[in-house]
Design an enzyme around this catalytic site. Structure first.
Site, short mmCIF file in Angstrom:
data_model
loop_
_atom_site.label_atom_id
_atom_site.label_comp_id
_atom_site.label_asym_id
_atom_site.label_seq_id
_atom_site.Cartn_x
_atom_site.Cartn_y
_atom_site.Cartn_z
N TYR A 144 0.43 -0.79 -0.19
CA TYR A 144 0.27 -0.37 0.27
C TYR A 144 0.76 1.17 0.13
O TYR A 144 1.12 2.25 -0.77
CB TYR A 144 -0.94 0.24 1.27
CG TYR A 144 -1.84 1.20 1.08
CD1 TYR A 144 -2.97 1.22 0.65
CD2 TYR A 144 -1.94 2.39 2.62
CE1 TYR A 144 -4.02 2.49 0.15
CE2 TYR A 144 -2.81 2.60 2.28
CZ TYR A 144 -4.35 2.80 1.28
OH TYR A 144 -4.79 4.64 1.58
N ASP A 205 0.78 -2.52 23.41
CA ASP A 205 0.11 -2.30 24.91
C ASP A 205 -0.77 -0.62 24.75
O ASP A 205 -1.23 -0.29 25.50
CB ASP A 205 1.77 -1.58 25.16
CG ASP A 205 2.37 -1.14 24.56
OD1 ASP A 205 1.74 -0.37 23.75
OD2 ASP A 205 2.97 -0.06 25.15
#
Ligand code: UDP
Length: 313
Positions: A144, A205
């Site tokens: 992309y 996280d």
């Protein structure tokens, strides 16, 4: 004016078609429906100034005389473009040449939908248009990123060599109704999970950041750029930056869900931070976004509720 919108059945393309029709123009949407959906345009079926042509622009094509070519065709979510990597490279390269050739043939203006992915995993923050980016040319996102970087180069080449009247927008994370529930992007994922009582999947996280722009703000910026005389790329996005964790909390609050967070591995090369510097858009176009994340999520809620119900039914 007669406008051609490649990728017109996609999330953003469909809003652009609508906006152009609302301004009184004739619109031809071209889409191969690989990731776009005819249902995004179903409400325009009786509009005499509108036409959807199912065609694949990686082959040379001609949709008749046009005044403006908006080149929006491409899978755009990481899940979609990684599932269709070769098609993504083809539409960004061959498809861009063919769309540019249509504009050249008819003396039309040309508008490229590019992306903040051109900046890759950016080392400059926030990202100005003058930043050249930090892209892994052989990583999973390269299908992309490099396709869009190539599309920008091709657009500038047609501008320089053939004097084509071109524009380039770099679109930052945009969301709103009509996003596909399963395109894998963070907002549809979180909305779907929250509305169906599942845990929200936070990759890594959740400290990585994105800046989310509501779709009608994005379209307004695109229209202003289309009307401008600017040939250099312009960032159009919302500079309000959120960690993915904060985004999850906002979705839980807006949906009233008491879902929990489930932590999953961070995908390879996932950009750690992303926020547009929109000084250029402010100065050149007098544009800035008006819709904050909470408002935009509330405006999207009915759509996602219905989409979740339709999928369950
Ligand atoms: N993300 C996440 N959970 C999801 C989907 C995405 O934590 O269920 C994260 C993803 O890792 C990225 C951010 O959300 O850091 C935005 O991802 P998205 O796929 O929407 O688009 P991107 O900005 O990466 O092109």
């Amino acid at each position: 004016m007669r406008a051609l919108v490649t990728g017109g059945a996609g999330f953003l393309g469909s809003y652009l078609c609508e906006a152009m029709l609302a301004e009184g123009h004739f619109v031809v949407a071209a889409d191969n429906l690989l990731t776009g959906r005819a249902s995004n345009l179903a409400h325009l079926a009786r509009e005499p100034r509108f036409e959807l042509r199912q065609l694949d622009i990686i082959q040379p094509f001609d949709a008749g005389p046009v005044d403006f070519v908006f080149h929006f065709a491409s899978p755009a979510s990481p899940v979609d473009y990684m599932a269709h990597g070769v098609e993504t490279l083809q539409v960004g390269s061959l498809g861009t040449f063919h769309a540019l050739d249509v504009a050249r043939r008819y003396g039309a203006k040309f508008f490229l939908a590019s992306t903040s992915e051109c900046y890759g995993d950016p080392l400059e923050h926030p990202q100005k248009e003058t930043y050249w980016g930090n892209v892994n040319p052989v990583g999973p996102r390269s299908v992309y990123d490099e396709a869009k970087r190539f599309a920008e180069a091709a657009t500038m080449a047609y501008h320089r060599y053939y004097k084509l009247d071109t524009r380039i927008v770099r679109i930052f994370n945009t969301y709103g109704p009509r996003m596909q529930l399963n395109d894998g992007r963070v907002i549809p994922n979180f909305m779907k999970q929250a509305l169906s009582g599942q845990d929200l999947t936070v990759y890594g996280d959740g400290s990585q950041t994105r800046s989310f722009c509501y779709v009608t703000d994005e379209i307004e910026g695109i229209l202003r750029l289309a009307r401008s005389q600017e040939h250099q790329p312009v960032n159009i996005g919302n500079p309000n930056e959120f960690t993915v964790l904060e985004c999850a909390r906002r979705v839980l609050a807006v949906t009233g869900s008491n879902g929990k967070l489930r932590f999953e591995p961070l995908p390879q090369d996932d950009p750690k931070q992303r926020r547009p510097d929109i000084s250029r858009a402010r100065t050149l176009l007098g544009w800035e976004p008006k819709t904050d994340l909470e408002t935009g999520l509330k405006l999207s809620l009915d759509y996602f509720r219905q989409a979740v119900a339709a999928e369950a039914g």
